[in-house]
Write a protein that holds these residues in place. Sequence first.
Motif, mmCIF file in Angstrom:
data_model
loop_
_atom_site.group_PDB
_atom_site.id
_atom_site.type_symbol
_atom_site.label_atom_id
_atom_site.label_comp_id
_atom_site.label_asym_id
_atom_site.label_seq_id
_atom_site.Cartn_x
_atom_site.Cartn_y
_atom_site.Cartn_z
ATOM 1 N N TYR A 28 5.803 1.769 -11.148
ATOM 2 C CA TYR A 28 7.212 1.557 -10.161
ATOM 3 C C TYR A 28 7.797 0.400 -10.934
ATOM 4 O O TYR A 28 7.359 -0.253 -11.807
ATOM 5 N N THR A 64 3.000 1.995 -1.688
ATOM 6 C CA THR A 64 3.015 3.552 -2.275
ATOM 7 C C THR A 64 2.930 4.549 -0.879
ATOM 8 O O THR A 64 3.392 5.637 -1.008
ATOM 9 N N PRO A 102 3.123 9.497 -2.941
ATOM 10 C CA PRO A 102 3.648 8.226 -3.090
ATOM 11 C C PRO A 102 5.144 8.142 -3.026
ATOM 12 O O PRO A 102 6.121 8.981 -3.199
#
Length: 139
Positions: A28, A64, A102
């Motif tokens: 991320y 997530t 996710p």
Amino acid sequence: MSARPGIDFPGVGCGLVIERADGHILLYRRVKAPEAGHWNIVGGKVDPMEHSAAAACREAEEETGLSIGSVEFLCLSEQIIEADGQHWVSVIYRTRDFTGTPRLTEPDKLSELGWFSPDTLPEPLSRFTRDAVAHLGKV
């Protein structure tokens, strides 16, 4: 004002490398300090009286939307980030045991996500993500 972990004293953090069967890892992009704009494995602070492995699973599920199963210890990482005035010691775990797809569940903290091969990772990487990736081939 109370003391802030990572700023007023070294904080204890956790991280989790989420790895698919093809070896790609989930990353991320961070929105906030420390290391805003850097690509990062999921993770966060360890709460008082919380085991670091449980914290890594909790943070991963919060960030997530995945359900995390078993995890294994991967490495320790110490980050002294002078630009952000922060100091963290993080316990990093690894898992291939997860279900779900996710998604961006905390857009105020994380802006993008993707699955990446350890051979072709995006830049810049956070310090504890670099440490985690360096240990992937050794475990």
